[in-house]
Design a protein around this motif. Structure first.
Motif, short mmCIF file in Angstrom:
data_model
loop_
_atom_site.label_atom_id
_atom_site.label_comp_id
_atom_site.label_asym_id
_atom_site.label_seq_id
_atom_site.Cartn_x
_atom_site.Cartn_y
_atom_site.Cartn_z
N SER A 37 0.74 -1.07 -0.20
CA SER A 37 -0.02 -0.30 0.08
C SER A 37 0.84 1.31 -0.09
O SER A 37 2.03 1.35 0.58
N GLN A 38 0.35 2.31 -0.32
CA GLN A 38 0.97 3.53 -0.40
C GLN A 38 0.48 4.69 0.58
O GLN A 38 -0.62 4.49 1.00
N GLY A 40 -0.41 7.64 0.60
CA GLY A 40 -1.45 8.73 0.45
C GLY A 40 -2.96 7.98 0.11
O GLY A 40 -3.15 6.78 -0.44
N PRO A 41 -4.09 8.57 0.47
CA PRO A 41 -5.28 8.02 0.30
C PRO A 41 -5.65 7.77 -0.86
O PRO A 41 -6.61 6.96 -1.34
N ASP A 42 -5.26 8.58 -1.78
CA ASP A 42 -5.61 8.43 -3.29
C ASP A 42 -4.69 7.43 -3.99
O ASP A 42 -4.83 7.43 -5.51
N ALA A 43 -3.35 7.17 -3.56
CA ALA A 43 -2.54 6.25 -4.05
C ALA A 43 -2.99 4.73 -4.30
O ALA A 43 -3.59 4.42 -3.53
N ARG A 44 -2.47 4.27 -5.34
CA ARG A 44 -2.83 2.65 -5.50
C ARG A 44 -1.72 1.81 -4.92
O ARG A 44 -0.52 2.38 -4.77
N GLY A 45 -1.94 0.67 -4.68
CA GLY A 45 -0.98 -0.31 -4.27
C GLY A 45 -0.13 -0.88 -5.30
O GLY A 45 -0.71 -0.59 -6.44
N LEU A 46 1.06 -1.15 -5.09
CA LEU A 46 2.13 -1.51 -6.06
C LEU A 46 2.70 -2.77 -5.72
O LEU A 46 2.82 -3.22 -4.79
N TRP A 47 2.50 -3.65 -7.02
CA TRP A 47 2.96 -5.14 -6.87
C TRP A 47 4.58 -4.95 -6.92
O TRP A 47 5.10 -4.02 -7.65
N PRO A 48 5.45 -5.76 -6.28
CA PRO A 48 6.72 -5.64 -6.23
C PRO A 48 7.05 -6.00 -7.83
O PRO A 48 6.74 -6.83 -8.51
N VAL A 49 8.11 -5.17 -8.23
CA VAL A 49 8.80 -5.53 -9.56
C VAL A 49 10.22 -6.17 -9.33
O VAL A 49 10.93 -5.93 -8.63
N VAL A 50 10.15 -7.29 -10.09
CA VAL A 50 11.26 -8.30 -10.11
C VAL A 50 11.79 -8.70 -11.60
O VAL A 50 10.99 -8.41 -12.40
N GLY A 51 13.05 -8.93 -11.40
CA GLY A 51 13.82 -9.36 -12.70
C GLY A 51 13.42 -10.68 -13.14
O GLY A 51 13.16 -11.49 -11.96
N ALA A 52 13.38 -11.19 -14.50
CA ALA A 52 13.19 -12.49 -14.85
C ALA A 52 14.10 -13.41 -14.34
O ALA A 52 13.68 -14.66 -14.02
N THR A 53 15.30 -12.85 -14.01
CA THR A 53 16.25 -14.13 -13.47
C THR A 53 16.29 -13.86 -12.05
O THR A 53 17.16 -14.80 -11.50
N ASP A 54 15.43 -13.01 -11.29
CA ASP A 54 15.76 -13.05 -9.93
C ASP A 54 14.95 -14.50 -9.31
O ASP A 54 14.31 -15.12 -10.07
#
Length: 67
Positions: A37-38, A40-54
């Motif tokens: 979660s972010q 601010g009240p108007d901010a959206r949640g973000l999924w973690p960005v990962v590299g394909a080889t991580d």
């Protein structure tokens, strides 16, 4: 850890190909945990960005349907 045990072959890896048909970089989203979660009240949640080889301890091989 085996060389094939990486995010790109994990069932929780989302490479966005279903949205655009191709990917821009060797990155995707990890769908194992819910979005972060972010502050601010108007901010959206973000999924973690990962590299394909991580890889991580939650790795689960992607199951493909039997032909």
């Amino acid at each position: 850890m085996a060389t094939t045990a990486h995010c790109e072959s994990c069932k929780f890896f989302d490479d966005h190909k279903s949205n655009t048909g191709s990917t821009q970089r060797a990155e995707g989203l990890c769908r194992y945990n819910p979005p972060v979660s972010q502050p601010g009240p108007d901010a959206r949640g973000l999924w973690p960005v990962v590299g394909a080889t991580d890889w991580c301890g939650h790795y689960t091989v992607e199951m493909t349907p039997a032909e």
